[in-house]
Write a protein that holds these residues in place. Structure first.
Motif, PDB file in Angstrom:
ATOM      1  N   SER A   1     -18.127  50.122  57.617  1.00 49.51           N
ATOM      2  CA  SER A   1     -18.484  48.859  58.264  1.00 49.51           C
ATOM      3  C   SER A   1     -19.875  48.384  57.882  1.00 49.51           C
ATOM      4  N   GLN A   2     -20.763  49.306  57.482  1.00 47.46           N
ATOM      5  CA  GLN A   2     -22.146  48.939  57.159  1.00 47.46           C
ATOM      6  C   GLN A   2     -22.490  49.437  55.753  1.00 47.46           C
ATOM      7  N   VAL A   3     -22.024  48.703  54.753  1.00 53.50           N
ATOM      8  CA  VAL A   3     -22.260  49.106  53.366  1.00 53.50           C
ATOM      9  C   VAL A   3     -23.637  48.646  52.903  1.00 53.50           C
ATOM     10  N   LEU A   4     -23.903  47.351  53.006  1.00 51.18           N
ATOM     11  CA  LEU A   4     -25.213  46.777  52.677  1.00 51.18           C
ATOM     12  C   LEU A   4     -25.514  45.654  53.659  1.00 51.18           C
ATOM     13  N   PRO A   5     -26.794  45.465  54.057  1.00 56.47           N
ATOM     14  CA  PRO A   5     -27.131  44.290  54.869  1.00 56.47           C
ATOM     15  C   PRO A   5     -26.772  43.025  54.100  1.00 56.47           C
ATOM     16  N   VAL A   6     -26.230  42.023  54.799  1.00 58.73           N
ATOM     17  CA  VAL A   6     -25.826  40.781  54.142  1.00 58.73           C
ATOM     18  C   VAL A   6     -27.015  40.113  53.471  1.00 58.73           C
TER      19      VAL A   6
ATOM     20  N   GLU B   1     -18.955  41.439  42.436  1.00 54.54           N
ATOM     21  CA  GLU B   1     -17.833  42.275  42.009  1.00 54.54           C
ATOM     22  C   GLU B   1     -17.725  43.504  42.893  1.00 54.54           C
ATOM     23  N   PHE B   2     -16.523  43.716  43.432  1.00 50.36           N
ATOM     24  CA  PHE B   2     -16.239  44.882  44.268  1.00 50.36           C
ATOM     25  C   PHE B   2     -15.129  45.710  43.623  1.00 50.36           C
TER      26      PHE B   2
ATOM     27  N   TYR C   1     -23.211  50.441  39.137  1.00 52.11           N
ATOM     28  CA  TYR C   1     -22.459  50.214  40.361  1.00 52.11           C
ATOM     29  C   TYR C   1     -23.095  50.968  41.514  1.00 52.11           C
ATOM     30  N   PHE C   2     -23.369  50.251  42.591  1.00 48.19           N
ATOM     31  CA  PHE C   2     -23.718  50.907  43.847  1.00 48.19           C
ATOM     32  C   PHE C   2     -22.422  51.482  44.408  1.00 48.19           C
TER      33      PHE C   2
ATOM     34  N   ARG D   1     -13.602  55.764  47.096  1.00 45.17           N
ATOM     35  CA  ARG D   1     -14.953  55.508  46.577  1.00 45.17           C
ATOM     36  C   ARG D   1     -15.068  54.019  46.293  1.00 45.17           C
ATOM     37  N   PHE D   2     -15.984  53.359  47.012  1.00 41.07           N
ATOM     38  CA  PHE D   2     -16.172  51.918  46.884  1.00 41.07           C
ATOM     39  C   PHE D   2     -17.327  51.608  45.928  1.00 41.07           C
TER      40      PHE D   2
END
Length: 291
Positions: free
Chosen positions: A101-106, A124-125, A80-81, A69-70
């Motif tokens: 590979s596609q968590v959020l658009p940059v 923060e990750f 936290y998203f 879980r990221f």
């Protein structure tokens, strides 16, 4: 990270790897691709992965299953998203890294208005790595709401001569279970002489497992034999072996007043005959594995 934009501008630093951290006897690293993992169709997105250290595997054949879980902190919302797959991930020497590979658009991540990049250049990750235990027992709960014959009708003849406290109908089966209807002609012990009491009971031949429950939704009725309005009450209950007054039944201690019941013009008792009915709307079942 306190210099995320600097990392974004780098031509060579395509990813950042955290220090190893231990979970379940294995070493792991969090891997961040600020501009996306182009080899995994991640261009233009923030990519997040977790990698296992091969040296902590016992053998080349070993497989490690992990739930990932990221997290990405959003300062605007103070939340936290999170992103998580519904399945666990299988790590081995041939596949040491798993993630998204596609968590959020940059562009979405970089825009300070969105709260992911804050205080100038901070972000923060995080990741939770859980090594799940293989379950050995599980159960499947389901509800049936269609029956070939959902009604059971019971005729009590010689109603005025019924002297016992209560009467139990013949056993009948609906929804994969066996049932009885119990009627107290003069009411249960606490309401004697005031109202007829009626209950739906789980048959004594039904043996429930410890803690097992059966959900039932049904209508109990006293039928009007002059084609006027029936008296009907909705039952919505869990049967677990103990119901009303410690019995295996649920129902209504005051179903219909005896004054209404015995008034001939109202049509509930005709030719000294009372007709009651139950109509099932839903019955649950639970399958246990192993059985």
């Amino acid at each position: 990270m306190e210099s995320f934009n600097t990392l974004l501008k780098s031509t060579y630093a395509e990813r950042y790897e955290s220090r190893p951290f231990a979970v379940g006897g294995y070493n792991w690293t969090l891997v961040v691709y600020p501009n996306g993992n182009k080899k995994d169709s991640g261009s233009g997105y923030l990519s997040l992965y977790v990698a296992i250290d091969n040296s902590t595997l016992v053998s080349a054949q070993q497989e490690v299953y992990a739930d990932l879980r990221f997290y990405i902190f959003n300062k605007n919302e103070r939340k936290y998203f999170t992103i998580q797959d519904t399945d666990v991930w299988k790590f081995n020497v041939f596949k040491t890294m798993w993630g998204f590979s596609q968590v959020l658009p940059v562009d979405t991540f970089k825009d300070p208005k969105n709260g992911y990049l804050y205080d100038g250049d901070h972000c923060e990750f995080g990741v939770d790595v859980t090594i799940p235990s293989l379950f050995k027992k599980f159960e499947l709960f389901s509800v049936t709401d269609h029956f070939s014959n959902p009604r059971f009708t019971w005729t009590l003849r010689g109603f005025s001569t019924l002297l016992k406290d209560s009467y139990l109908s013949d056993e009948f089966s609906i929804g994969g279970r066996s049932w009885n209807v119990r009627v107290y002609p003069n009411g249960d012990a606490t309401r004697e002489g005031k109202a007829l009491s009626m209950f739906l009971c789980l048959s004594g031949n039904e043996k429930l497992r410890p803690y097992e429950k059966i959900y039932v939704r049904a209508k109990l009725r006293v039928l009007n034999q002059r084609q006027l309005n029936n008296v009907e009450k909705q039952l919505d209950a869990w049967f677990s072996g103990l119901g009303y007054a410690g019995s295996s039944g649920w129902g209504f201690p005051e179903f219909i007043s005896l004054s209404d019941l015995k008034e001939s013009s109202k049509g509930f008792v005709v030719n000294d005959m009372l007709i009651v009915q139950v109509e099932f709307e839903a019955v649950s079942s639970t399958k246990y594995f192993p059985s």
